[in-house]
Write an enzyme that holds these catalytic residues in place. Structure first.
Site, PDB file in Angstrom:
ATOM      1  N   ASP A   1      -4.767  28.444 -44.172  1.00 49.55           N
ATOM      2  CA  ASP A   1      -4.456  28.237 -42.754  1.00 49.55           C
ATOM      3  C   ASP A   1      -3.014  28.707 -42.554  1.00 49.55           C
ATOM      4  O   ASP A   1      -2.058  27.990 -42.869  1.00 49.55           O
ATOM      5  CB  ASP A   1      -4.613  26.758 -42.408  1.00 49.55           C
TER       6      ASP A   1
ATOM      7  N   LYS B   1      -0.714  31.203 -33.140  1.00 46.61           N
ATOM      8  CA  LYS B   1       0.693  31.101 -32.767  1.00 46.61           C
ATOM      9  C   LYS B   1       1.384  32.461 -32.595  1.00 46.61           C
ATOM     10  O   LYS B   1       1.220  33.099 -31.566  1.00 46.61           O
ATOM     11  CB  LYS B   1       1.427  30.192 -33.747  1.00 46.61           C
TER      12      LYS B   1
ATOM     13  N   TYR C   1      -2.796  19.806 -41.507  1.00 44.08           N
ATOM     14  CA  TYR C   1      -3.431  19.745 -40.186  1.00 44.08           C
ATOM     15  C   TYR C   1      -3.979  21.122 -39.876  1.00 44.08           C
ATOM     16  O   TYR C   1      -3.280  22.125 -40.031  1.00 44.08           O
ATOM     17  CB  TYR C   1      -2.396  19.334 -39.136  1.00 44.08           C
TER      18      TYR C   1
HETATM   19  N1  HOZ Z   1      -0.004  22.728 -34.141  1.00 44.47           N
HETATM   20  C1  HOZ Z   1       1.219  22.212 -33.601  1.00 44.47           C
HETATM   21  C2  HOZ Z   1       2.173  21.841 -34.653  1.00 44.47           C
HETATM   22  N2  HOZ Z   1       1.896  20.715 -35.385  1.00 44.47           N
HETATM   23  C3  HOZ Z   1       1.033  21.165 -32.630  1.00 44.47           C
HETATM   24  C4  HOZ Z   1       0.630  21.695 -31.353  1.00 44.47           C
HETATM   25  C5  HOZ Z   1      -0.155  20.685 -30.601  1.00 44.47           C
HETATM   26  O1  HOZ Z   1      -0.870  19.910 -31.223  1.00 44.47           O
HETATM   27  O2  HOZ Z   1      -0.028  20.682 -29.382  1.00 44.47           O
END
Ligand code: HOZ
Length: 425
Positions: A240, A268, A145
């Site tokens: 990423d 993050k 993702y």
């Molecule tokens: N990127 C985050 C962890 N999978 C999710 C944060 C979100 O989509 O709010």
């Protein structure tokens, strides 16, 4: 039974004005059933909901809270910086300090541009890769993702997977057609793809440690083969590291594995809890960005002074206390306790961990890719999640997410968590 009536009322109100009642789908508890609680405050390793319940937190605002919630060093940096103004849209010295720190800590990054989220970082890195190579196709891996970027919401992980929409509606077919997906950890598929259309591929993007379909790892040689093929065919390798950057090591997963990507996306941890992302890499590629080059990319709030100050304070504190060694200790303690419980109960389940990131799969494994992760018993995960929540431990509300330990967690937190987890299995 824990009362959450205030949260329930807040959620009912939220649903009247916010789609699904949430500002990001992963918060909605759809993967585990029930309704989300609303948070009142968070400090250190604990959060308190609006109903007064206290929880040990392993979501850590989905990764950024590596020092724990609301650490004093970050709060005072924000306060001091805010006294001089909260946004300028004019170059400010904190941006340069942040850029210098990133370039020093992550040697593959010779130049870096700040953005406001991980999604912006991967989206911009992809555009730059296309502009630099003059090619259109990109390769991603199933279950990885990279934020909600149009062309990357194909066989995507995290909330897209949790909610059963790995190929989002609203992404034009023409975009998706330019995205080639491969199974992770399949070097044969990789070689076959490159020999077929390697000279049309602008970039391969991946999480070097996939952490959005649970958490699993590259088999020995897989990342090396990927690097070799990208170099041979002139495609850019994009890591990423929005989740792993500054978390699994000072220099991210690329430092752990000794692999040098061409471009890296960050987010993050880098923002200390404020909305920040960044992308950077080889200077000859980064120099193709506007205003020096033809690839346009911009942002009103990019390099925001509060975000820079918060991120710098968090990163410097991490280094000052050698946070990565401590996080490894805490992670190892959790792993030891969980493995011991699994063995005691005769439960063959895959427990994966790297430093302070962890995931318990409700399947014996092995879990090497998305298809393996999807063999998890999601109903059993949902029961486990709610039992832990009821007992005072908050894990991410989906089998397809990763847990985060922070420096604010204590040994007592970890041992108590493992006890509750074991009782909830
Ligand atoms: N990127 C985050 C962890 N999978 C999710 C944060 C979100 O989509 O709010």
């Amino acid at each position: 039974m824990t009362s959450r009536s205030v949260s329930a009322a807040a959620f009912a109100e939220a649903k009247r004005f916010i789609p699904g009642g949430v500002n990001s789908p992963v918060r909605a508890f759809r993967g585990v059933g029930g309704e989300p609680f609303f948070v009142q405050r968070a400090k250190g390793s604990h959060i308190w909901d609006v109903d007064g319940n206290e929880l040990i937190d392993y979501v850590g605002t989905w990764g950024p809270a590596i020092l724990g919630h609301a650490p004093e060093v970050v709060l005072s940096a924000i306060r001091e910086t805010a006294a001089h103004g909260v946004s300028f849209g004019i170059p400010n010295p904190l941006e340069v300090e942040m850029a210098r720190l990133i370039c020093e800590w992550v040697p593959s990054i010779q130049k870096v541009r700040m953005v406001n989220s991980g999604t912006e970082a991967t989206m911009s890195a992809l555009r730059l890769a296309r502009g630099f190579t003059g090619r259109d196709k990109v390769v991603k891996f199933e279950g990885c993702y990279h934020g909600h970027v149009d062309s990357l919401l194909v066989r995507a992980g995290s909330g897209a997977l949790t909610h059963g929409e790995p190929d989002s509606a609203g992404v034009p077919r023409a975009f998706a057609d330019l995205t080639i997906t491969l199974p992770f950890n399949d070097p044969e598929a990789l070689r076959a793809l490159f020999s077929r259309e390697g000279r049309e591929i602008a970039a391969v993007i991946l999480e070097p440690i996939p952490a959005n379909a649970g958490l699993y790892f590259a088999q020995p040689g897989f990342l090396e083969e990927l690097r070799r093929l990208c170099t041979e065919y002139g495609a850019l390798l994009i890591f990423d590291e929005v989740m792993t950057g500054f978390r699994v090591a000072r220099g991210g997963a690329q430092e752990l594995f000794g692999i040098t990507p061409d471009l890296t996306a960050l987010g993050k941890v880098i923002g200390g809890g404020l909305p920040v992302g960044a992308f950077g890499g080889r200077a000859d590629i980064m120099d193709r960005l506007s205003p020096d080059g033809p690839v346009y990319q911009a942002g009103t709030l990019s390099g925001n002074p509060l975000a820079m100050a918060a991120g710098l304070a968090q990163l410097r504190e991490l280094e000052r206390v050698n946070g990565w060694a401590r996080l490894e200790q805490l992670g190892a303690l959790l792993e030891e306790n969980i493995r011991e419980a699994l063995q005691r109960q005769g439960r063959p389940m895959a427990f994966h961990r790297v430093g302070s990131m962890f995931c318990l799969f409700f399947t014996p494994g092995p879990v090497l890719n998305l298809a393996d992760a999807q063999r998890s018993d999601r109903a059993a995960f949902a029961r486990y999640f709610h039992s832990c929540l009821e007992a005072g431990v908050y894990f991410a509300p989906s089998q397809f997410e990763t847990g985060f330990i922070s420096l604010a967690h204590t040994e007592a937190d970890i041992v108590e968590t493992a006890r509750i987890a074991a009782e909830s299995l």
